[in-house]
Design a protein around this motif. Structure first.
Motif, PDB file in Angstrom:
ATOM      1  N   ASP A 151       0.821  -1.205   0.000  1.00 52.23           N
ATOM      2  CA  ASP A 151       0.000   0.000   0.000  1.00 52.23           C
ATOM      3  C   ASP A 151       0.862   1.266   0.000  1.00 52.23           C
ATOM      4  O   ASP A 151       1.797   1.369   0.784  1.00 52.23           O
ATOM      5  N   PRO A 152       0.612   2.213  -0.915  1.00 55.15           N
ATOM      6  CA  PRO A 152      -0.531   2.292  -1.840  1.00 55.15           C
ATOM      7  C   PRO A 152      -0.245   1.768  -3.241  1.00 55.15           C
ATOM      8  O   PRO A 152      -1.002   2.054  -4.148  1.00 55.15           O
ATOM      9  N   ALA A 153       0.832   1.035  -3.450  1.00 54.55           N
ATOM     10  CA  ALA A 153       1.209   0.566  -4.781  1.00 54.55           C
ATOM     11  C   ALA A 153       1.087  -0.951  -4.861  1.00 54.55           C
ATOM     12  O   ALA A 153       1.017  -1.651  -3.848  1.00 54.55           O
ATOM     13  N   VAL A 154       1.064  -1.441  -6.106  1.00 52.85           N
ATOM     14  CA  VAL A 154       1.071  -2.871  -6.381  1.00 52.85           C
ATOM     15  C   VAL A 154       2.178  -3.126  -7.403  1.00 52.85           C
ATOM     16  O   VAL A 154       2.167  -2.571  -8.503  1.00 52.85           O
ATOM     17  N   PHE A 155       3.151  -3.940  -7.032  1.00 54.06           N
ATOM     18  CA  PHE A 155       4.227  -4.317  -7.933  1.00 54.06           C
ATOM     19  C   PHE A 155       3.846  -5.626  -8.632  1.00 54.06           C
ATOM     20  O   PHE A 155       3.317  -6.541  -8.001  1.00 54.06           O
ATOM     21  N   PHE A 156       4.120  -5.705  -9.921  1.00 55.98           N
ATOM     22  CA  PHE A 156       3.742  -6.897 -10.671  1.00 55.98           C
ATOM     23  C   PHE A 156       4.749  -7.147 -11.778  1.00 55.98           C
ATOM     24  O   PHE A 156       5.534  -6.258 -12.159  1.00 55.98           O
ATOM     25  N   GLY A 157       4.708  -8.363 -12.313  1.00 61.02           N
ATOM     26  CA  GLY A 157       5.608  -8.743 -13.397  1.00 61.02           C
ATOM     27  C   GLY A 157       5.344 -10.181 -13.800  1.00 61.02           C
ATOM     28  O   GLY A 157       4.541 -10.890 -13.177  1.00 61.02           O
ATOM     29  N   SER A 158       6.024 -10.638 -14.836  1.00 61.42           N
ATOM     30  CA  SER A 158       5.844 -12.011 -15.301  1.00 61.42           C
ATOM     31  C   SER A 158       7.043 -12.426 -16.139  1.00 61.42           C
ATOM     32  O   SER A 158       7.789 -11.580 -16.661  1.00 61.42           O
ATOM     33  N   ILE A 159       7.209 -13.733 -16.263  1.00 63.44           N
ATOM     34  CA  ILE A 159       8.184 -14.323 -17.163  1.00 63.44           C
ATOM     35  C   ILE A 159       7.445 -15.325 -18.036  1.00 63.44           C
ATOM     36  O   ILE A 159       6.464 -15.945 -17.600  1.00 63.44           O
ATOM     37  N   SER A 160       7.893 -15.480 -19.279  1.00 65.75           N
ATOM     38  CA  SER A 160       7.213 -16.381 -20.208  1.00 65.75           C
ATOM     39  C   SER A 160       8.222 -16.964 -21.185  1.00 65.75           C
ATOM     40  O   SER A 160       9.328 -16.429 -21.366  1.00 65.75           O
ATOM     41  N   TYR A 161       7.806 -18.056 -21.807  1.00 63.43           N
ATOM     42  CA  TYR A 161       8.633 -18.731 -22.805  1.00 63.43           C
ATOM     43  C   TYR A 161       7.707 -19.226 -23.911  1.00 63.43           C
ATOM     44  O   TYR A 161       6.776 -20.004 -23.657  1.00 63.43           O
ATOM     45  N   LEU A 162       7.932 -18.745 -25.131  1.00 63.97           N
ATOM     46  CA  LEU A 162       7.105 -19.102 -26.278  1.00 63.97           C
ATOM     47  C   LEU A 162       7.853 -20.095 -27.159  1.00 63.97           C
ATOM     48  O   LEU A 162       8.940 -19.796 -27.663  1.00 63.97           O
ATOM     49  N   HIS A 163       7.258 -21.266 -27.322  1.00 60.55           N
ATOM     50  CA  HIS A 163       7.831 -22.315 -28.160  1.00 60.55           C
ATOM     51  C   HIS A 163       6.936 -22.517 -29.381  1.00 60.55           C
ATOM     52  O   HIS A 163       5.750 -22.818 -29.248  1.00 60.55           O
ATOM     53  N   SER A 164       7.508 -22.310 -30.574  1.00 60.34           N
ATOM     54  CA  SER A 164       6.793 -22.526 -31.833  1.00 60.34           C
ATOM     55  C   SER A 164       7.232 -23.861 -32.426  1.00 60.34           C
ATOM     56  O   SER A 164       8.434 -24.124 -32.557  1.00 60.34           O
ATOM     57  N   PHE A 165       6.265 -24.678 -32.763  1.00 61.77           N
ATOM     58  CA  PHE A 165       6.565 -26.001 -33.293  1.00 61.77           C
ATOM     59  C   PHE A 165       7.004 -25.907 -34.758  1.00 61.77           C
ATOM     60  O   PHE A 165       6.410 -25.162 -35.552  1.00 61.77           O
ATOM     61  N   LYS A 166       8.029 -26.674 -35.112  1.00 61.25           N
ATOM     62  CA  LYS A 166       8.580 -26.645 -36.467  1.00 61.25           C
ATOM     63  C   LYS A 166       7.592 -27.220 -37.475  1.00 61.25           C
ATOM     64  O   LYS A 166       6.714 -28.019 -37.130  1.00 61.25           O
ATOM     65  N   ARG A 167       7.755 -26.794 -38.725  1.00 57.94           N
ATOM     66  CA  ARG A 167       6.929 -27.313 -39.821  1.00 57.94           C
ATOM     67  C   ARG A 167       7.828 -27.975 -40.859  1.00 57.94           C
ATOM     68  O   ARG A 167       8.919 -27.474 -41.161  1.00 57.94           O
ATOM     69  N   HIS A 168       7.333 -29.091 -41.394  1.00 59.84           N
ATOM     70  CA  HIS A 168       8.092 -29.850 -42.391  1.00 59.84           C
ATOM     71  C   HIS A 168       7.492 -29.626 -43.774  1.00 59.84           C
ATOM     72  O   HIS A 168       6.306 -29.300 -43.928  1.00 59.84           O
ATOM     73  N   ASP A 169       8.344 -29.831 -44.794  1.00 61.95           N
ATOM     74  CA  ASP A 169       7.928 -29.722 -46.208  1.00 61.95           C
ATOM     75  C   ASP A 169       7.258 -28.383 -46.486  1.00 61.95           C
ATOM     76  O   ASP A 169       6.180 -28.293 -47.087  1.00 61.95           O
ATOM     77  N   VAL A 170       7.894 -27.319 -46.032  1.00 61.61           N
ATOM     78  CA  VAL A 170       7.362 -25.969 -46.242  1.00 61.61           C
ATOM     79  C   VAL A 170       7.867 -25.451 -47.590  1.00 61.61           C
ATOM     80  O   VAL A 170       9.023 -25.674 -47.967  1.00 61.61           O
ATOM     81  N   SER A 171       6.988 -24.765 -48.318  1.00 53.27           N
ATOM     82  CA  SER A 171       7.372 -24.151 -49.588  1.00 53.27           C
ATOM     83  C   SER A 171       6.763 -22.764 -49.670  1.00 53.27           C
ATOM     84  O   SER A 171       5.698 -22.494 -49.101  1.00 53.27           O
ATOM     85  N   ARG A 172       7.451 -21.878 -50.390  1.00 52.56           N
ATOM     86  CA  ARG A 172       7.000 -20.509 -50.547  1.00 52.56           C
ATOM     87  C   ARG A 172       6.335 -20.353 -51.904  1.00 52.56           C
ATOM     88  O   ARG A 172       6.820 -20.857 -52.916  1.00 52.56           O
ATOM     89  N   LEU A 173       5.189 -19.631 -51.929  1.00 51.30           N
ATOM     90  CA  LEU A 173       4.435 -19.427 -53.158  1.00 51.30           C
ATOM     91  C   LEU A 173       4.981 -18.223 -53.916  1.00 51.30           C
ATOM     92  O   LEU A 173       5.080 -17.123 -53.367  1.00 51.30           O
ATOM     93  N   LEU A 174       5.364 -18.453 -55.194  1.00 51.25           N
ATOM     94  CA  LEU A 174       5.881 -17.390 -56.037  1.00 51.25           C
ATOM     95  C   LEU A 174       4.846 -17.023 -57.098  1.00 51.25           C
ATOM     96  O   LEU A 174       3.733 -17.557 -57.123  1.00 51.25           O
ATOM     97  N   ARG A 175       5.213 -16.110 -57.948  1.00 53.78           N
ATOM     98  CA  ARG A 175       4.330 -15.708 -59.042  1.00 53.78           C
ATOM     99  C   ARG A 175       4.160 -16.863 -60.034  1.00 53.78           C
ATOM    100  O   ARG A 175       5.000 -17.763 -60.104  1.00 53.78           O
ATOM    101  N   ASP A 176       3.064 -16.799 -60.768  1.00 50.80           N
ATOM    102  CA  ASP A 176       2.741 -17.808 -61.792  1.00 50.80           C
ATOM    103  C   ASP A 176       2.515 -19.180 -61.168  1.00 50.80           C
ATOM    104  O   ASP A 176       2.670 -20.210 -61.840  1.00 50.80           O
ATOM    105  N   GLY A 177       2.177 -19.227 -59.876  1.00 49.59           N
ATOM    106  CA  GLY A 177       1.878 -20.488 -59.225  1.00 49.59           C
ATOM    107  C   GLY A 177       3.071 -21.359 -58.923  1.00 49.59           C
ATOM    108  O   GLY A 177       2.907 -22.535 -58.570  1.00 49.59           O
TER     109      GLY A 177
END
Length: 456
Positions: free
Chosen positions: A331-357
């Motif tokens: 009182d009269p303040a509130v201290f706060f915070g957080s820690i996080s960890y973001l995990h993105s799952f890999k993708r296989h057989d990925v291809s990028r779309l170009l012009r003309d299909g």
């Protein structure tokens, strides 16, 4: 004790006077005095009663002053929250409270109240006139400036939160293709690019409390993006700047989250809230938009700008993010915070779309891991408004393709300074506004968000 003895003597004297007057009134053998004598005696008795009343009032004030001094002196004795909770809601008693505070060593007497009703003598022990209020174990509310809220939704309640967020960023890139004869002279081509990026996200979030410590949440975003790129293309040798505009609007990545409060917390005690967020890839991912390349975007056959003709609205990867949030009320303040960890799952057989299909195979792509930490302080301005200040920092790892680090990929640092304001419009509606300023080159220059949570 001396004051109590005087109090008893005063009460006994008043009673004796009243009994004497009654005895004289009932004795038929005593001659009846005159009216003047009766009036004088009555006036004298009234004067004595007034004097006794004044003396009793003085003694009562002295006793109350002594009781206040005793309460102050006993204030240093430790008293548990459980004992204090039991004393709330106790009415006037026949005598002093016989329940002592833990570790105090002596019973605590209830102060007398002049206007309190008298308890019949036959009533044993304390009279309960109300139920002691239960201790609120929920964390204090602060103006939200980060994505994850700190206060959980109570059991049986539902919160619907429409929100809007705007972000703007600009960056410059200079690419040198050639060789240096002397340090001040470059022979070759120079590619200068300036990118202006605007992002607007409208989202609808709903969360409900399963218990008082556990809540679930779902978030559905709609994203609109627009980029303006000013460049002089490589391999052309032109001195004319070209503006390349592109945009994209579509549903973003839907998110599901769950949060659980680990402890009760309290005054000068921290609250800990564990969270787990799952992000889908319902938005349009970067590999499904057309890239401005005729053949390949790398190597000697690269032609075109190499930029996407339509902007994606999602990341293109499933992600899972555990987090731990803490709040510390002081009182009269509130201290706060957080820690996080973001995990993105890999993708296989990925291809990028170009012009003309055409498709450019990329193989297996694994985004970099993101480690985030933030902290801040919240201040209550009044019963309706609060102000929060904080800092958010994220470290993004390097992207890997087919198990190796993508050439040119570097670890990126994102730092944002945040300020938020919250105002309670009604009992079930609150307006939250926050603004962020980027402190590193890769962070958006400015971000502005508005939220309107409504409780049902």
């Amino acid at each position: 004790m001396r004051y109590l003895h005087l109090l008893r003597l005063g009460a006994a004297g008043a009673s004796a006077l009243l009994l004497s007057a009654a005895a004289h009134g009932q004795d038929a053998t005593v001659p009846v005095p005159s009216q003047e004598a009766l009036a004088a005696r009555l006036a004298d008795m009234k004067a004595q009663l007034a004097e006794q009343r004044r003396l009793l009032d003085m003694l009562r004030g002295t006793l109350q002053a002594q009781q206040r001094r005793i309460d102050v002196l006993q204030g240093g004795a430790p008293m548990s929250n459980d004992w204090l909770g039991e004393q709330r809601g106790l009415g006037l008693q026949e005598g002093p409270l016989q329940q002592a505070a833990p570790d105090s060593g002596a019973p605590v007497a209830a102060p007398a109240a002049a206007s309190a009703p008298t308890v019949p003598p036959s009533t044993p022990g304390p009279v309960v006139v109300g139920r002691p209020p239960g201790r609120d174990s929920r964390p204090p509310e602060v103006a939200p400036i980060f994505e994850q809220p700190g206060v959980l939704t109570p059991r049986g309640k539902f919160v619907l939160e429409p929100s809007a967020q705007f972000g703007y960023s600009s960056s410059n890139r200079v690419a040198l293709v050639g060789y240096t004869i002397i340090p001040a002279l470059l022979i070759g081509l120079i590619d200068v690019r300036e990118v202006k990026r605007n992002t607007f996200t409208a989202a609808l979030t709903g969360r409900t409390g399963i218990t008082n410590r556990f809540e679930v949440e779902a978030r559905i975003p709609y994203v609109y993006r627009s980029d303006a790129t000013v460049s002089r293309e490589l391999f052309t040798g032109t001195a004319v700047e070209r503006v390349f505009d592109t945009s994209g609007k579509r549903l973003g990545d839907v998110e599901l989250a769950a949060r659980y409060q680990l402890n009760d917390g309290g005054a000068d005690k921290s609250y800990y809230v564990a969270g787990l967020r799952f992000k889908s890839r319902t938005g349009r991912d970067p590999f499904s938009v057309v890239t401005d390349c005729v053949r390949r975007c790398v190597g000697e056959n690269a032609t075109g700008t190499g930029l996407p003709l339509d902007l994606p609205t999602g990341s293109g990867f499933y992600s899972l993010q555990p987090s731990l949030t803490w709040l510390f009320p002081s009182d009269p303040a509130v201290f706060f915070g957080s820690i996080s960890y973001l995990h993105s799952f890999k993708r296989h057989d990925v291809s990028r779309l170009l012009r003309d299909g055409l498709r450019e195979p990329l193989g297996t792509v694994e985004p970099g891991k993101i480690f985030g930490v933030n902290f801040g302080i919240g201040l209550a301005l009044n019963e309706k408004g609060s102000l929060s200040l904080g800092y958010d920092h994220s470290t993004i790892g390097r992207t890997r393709q087919n198990g190796t680090v993508v050439p040119g990929a570097v670890r990126t640092q994102l730092g944002t300074l945040l300020m938020g304001y919250s105002y309670r419009l009604a009992r079930d509606r609150t307006l939250n506004i926050s603004v962020g300023a980027g402190l590193t080159r890769d962070t958006p220059d400015v971000s502005l968000s508005v939220r309107l949570p409504m409780t049902f």
